[in-house]
Design a protein around this motif. Structure first.
Motif, PDB file in Angstrom:
ATOM      1  N   UNK A 103       0.831  -1.200   0.000  1.00  0.00           N
ATOM      2  CA  UNK A 103       0.000   0.000   0.000  1.00  0.00           C
ATOM      3  C   UNK A 103       0.868   1.254   0.000  1.00  0.00           C
ATOM      4  N   UNK A 104       1.938   1.239   0.773  1.00  0.00           N
ATOM      5  CA  UNK A 104       2.851   2.390   0.802  1.00  0.00           C
ATOM      6  C   UNK A 104       3.444   2.629  -0.587  1.00  0.00           C
ATOM      7  N   UNK A 105       3.914   1.553  -1.218  1.00  0.00           N
ATOM      8  CA  UNK A 105       4.473   1.693  -2.559  1.00  0.00           C
ATOM      9  C   UNK A 105       3.418   2.162  -3.555  1.00  0.00           C
ATOM     10  N   UNK A 106       2.162   1.723  -3.373  1.00  0.00           N
ATOM     11  CA  UNK A 106       1.095   2.163  -4.262  1.00  0.00           C
ATOM     12  C   UNK A 106       0.863   3.665  -4.174  1.00  0.00           C
ATOM     13  N   UNK A 107       0.881   4.210  -2.959  1.00  0.00           N
ATOM     14  CA  UNK A 107       0.718   5.655  -2.790  1.00  0.00           C
ATOM     15  C   UNK A 107       1.910   6.409  -3.366  1.00  0.00           C
ATOM     16  N   UNK A 108       3.101   5.851  -3.174  1.00  0.00           N
ATOM     17  CA  UNK A 108       4.302   6.488  -3.715  1.00  0.00           C
ATOM     18  C   UNK A 108       4.266   6.498  -5.239  1.00  0.00           C
ATOM     19  N   UNK A 109       3.914   5.370  -5.842  1.00  0.00           N
ATOM     20  CA  UNK A 109       3.868   5.296  -7.302  1.00  0.00           C
ATOM     21  C   UNK A 109       2.828   6.251  -7.880  1.00  0.00           C
ATOM     22  N   UNK A 110       1.661   6.322  -7.232  1.00  0.00           N
ATOM     23  CA  UNK A 110       0.628   7.245  -7.715  1.00  0.00           C
ATOM     24  C   UNK A 110       1.114   8.682  -7.638  1.00  0.00           C
ATOM     25  N   UNK A 111       1.832   9.017  -6.568  1.00  0.00           N
ATOM     26  CA  UNK A 111       2.349  10.377  -6.405  1.00  0.00           C
ATOM     27  C   UNK A 111       3.406  10.693  -7.455  1.00  0.00           C
ATOM     28  N   UNK A 112       4.350   9.789  -7.648  1.00  0.00           N
ATOM     29  CA  UNK A 112       5.400  10.037  -8.632  1.00  0.00           C
ATOM     30  C   UNK A 112       4.837  10.108 -10.050  1.00  0.00           C
ATOM     31  N   UNK A 113       3.900   9.241 -10.347  1.00  0.00           N
ATOM     32  CA  UNK A 113       3.325   9.209 -11.694  1.00  0.00           C
ATOM     33  C   UNK A 113       2.690  10.552 -12.056  1.00  0.00           C
ATOM     34  N   UNK A 114       2.183  11.257 -11.059  1.00  0.00           N
ATOM     35  CA  UNK A 114       1.466  12.508 -11.310  1.00  0.00           C
ATOM     36  C   UNK A 114       2.313  13.752 -11.057  1.00  0.00           C
ATOM     37  N   UNK A 115       3.571  13.581 -10.700  1.00  0.00           N
ATOM     38  CA  UNK A 115       4.400  14.755 -10.412  1.00  0.00           C
ATOM     39  C   UNK A 115       5.704  14.800 -11.212  1.00  0.00           C
ATOM     40  N   UNK A 116       6.212  13.679 -11.685  1.00  0.00           N
ATOM     41  CA  UNK A 116       7.441  13.707 -12.477  1.00  0.00           C
ATOM     42  C   UNK A 116       7.126  14.243 -13.874  1.00  0.00           C
ATOM     43  N   UNK A 117       8.123  14.676 -14.627  1.00  0.00           N
ATOM     44  CA  UNK A 117       7.865  15.157 -15.992  1.00  0.00           C
ATOM     45  C   UNK A 117       7.239  14.068 -16.866  1.00  0.00           C
ATOM     46  N   UNK A 118       6.372  14.488 -17.749  1.00  0.00           N
ATOM     47  CA  UNK A 118       5.735  13.559 -18.664  1.00  0.00           C
ATOM     48  C   UNK A 118       4.231  13.533 -18.484  1.00  0.00           C
TER      49      UNK A 118
END
Length: 290
Positions: free
Chosen positions: A102-117
């Motif tokens: 669950x922690x990794x899921x929240x991290x991935x969702x955050x990175x997916x929406x904030x990194x370039x692209x």
């Protein structure tokens, strides 16, 4: 598991992949003694297994299926899930992965929406998603539940105690999509710069900054944090782990804390509920206009 002489056995690689999938796909709410739920889970896995065997093209193939081998693999799967003691051990092992997952899921969702692209979002996966390959990932989506959760208007930190239902993930996604819309130029044209982190938990952090004109975005998320979740009941690093939940850093990474001066927390630490600090999220997204 003993088998009659002359009957094929699953290859070691196919058996290993099956064990890995059992751990990864076992849903948090699945009880090993729930016969009906276990039958449904077994059938889902069997459909995945057939596709995996045929597309690997090692022992079977879509054009030339080896039905004897596929049958042996299915019987192996069904035998595993009909073995009460083994099922109990698998369920217990899968539960050990719930919080880190669950922690990794929240991290991935955050990175997916904030990194370039451009963010890669799949409609229907706003909550936790345990779908396997097709046809499993073609099951109907409960859009009514997702709509009701959005309309309730809860902030992400308010949903963290009930993290198992996945609503906290959707709330994080909703907040970040709203932020991208409100600060479109920052996300379209903003640069990307890594933030160097020092201190006790520096290897457990990913931190970066994006800037366009006067707008700045800072993102701080944990990584490799499973060891810090011992004794936790939500996917956040407990205070007694020697790190704060939102950043996993504040006791050691003082320079990073200084960088937060002047930033407003969009997702993560910094929100308040009434007169007391809100429960912090394991991810932090901060913005400022300078």
């Amino acid at each position: 598991m003993p088998r009659p002489a002359g009957r094929p056995r699953p290859a070691p690689g196919d058996a290993l992949v099956l064990y890995q999938l059992l751990l990864g796909a076992w849903p948090p709410g699945l009880e090993h003694d729930d016969a009906e739920a276990m039958r449904w889970f077994t059938e889902r896995l069997a459909q995945w297994q057939q596709k995996a065997l045929r597309e690997a093209k090692l022992r079977s193939h879509w054009l030339w299926p080896d039905e004897a081998y596929e049958t042996a693999c299915r019987e192996f799967l069904e035998g595993l899930l009909a073995w009460p003691e083994l099922c109990a051990e698998l369920a217990a092992a899968a539960r050990e992965l719930d919080l880190p997952g669950a922690l990794n899921g929240l991290v991935q969702a955050t990175l997916r929406l904030t990194v370039p692209g451009v963010p890669d979002l799949y409609q229907g996966t706003e909550f936790w998603d345990y779908s396997l390959v097709d046809p499993d990932n073609r099951r109907p989506v409960d859009h009514a539940a997702r709509r009701a959760a959005l309309e309730a208007g809860h902030a992400p930190h308010e949903l963290l105690p009930g993290w198992r239902d996945g609503q906290v993930k959707q709330a994080v996604i909703q907040r970040l999509l709203a932020l991208r819309q409100a600060r479109r130029e920052l996300f379209v044209h903003g640069d990307y710069a890594e933030i160097a982190v020092d201190g006790e938990h520096r290897e457990r952090l990913v931190a970066f900054q994006r800037q366009h004109g006067d707008q700045r975005l800072m993102v701080v998320v944990p990584r490799l944090a499973a060891a810090l979740l011992a004794g936790a009941d939500t996917p956040r690093c407990p205070p007694n782990a020697g790190a704060t939940p939102a950043w996993c850093c504040r006791k050691g990474e003082r320079d990073l804390a200084k960088r937060a001066d002047g930033y407003h927390a969009e997702v993560g630490a910094g929100h308040r509920h009434g007169d007391r600090p809100a429960e912090e999220l394991p991810v932090g997204v901060y913005v400022r206009d300078s």
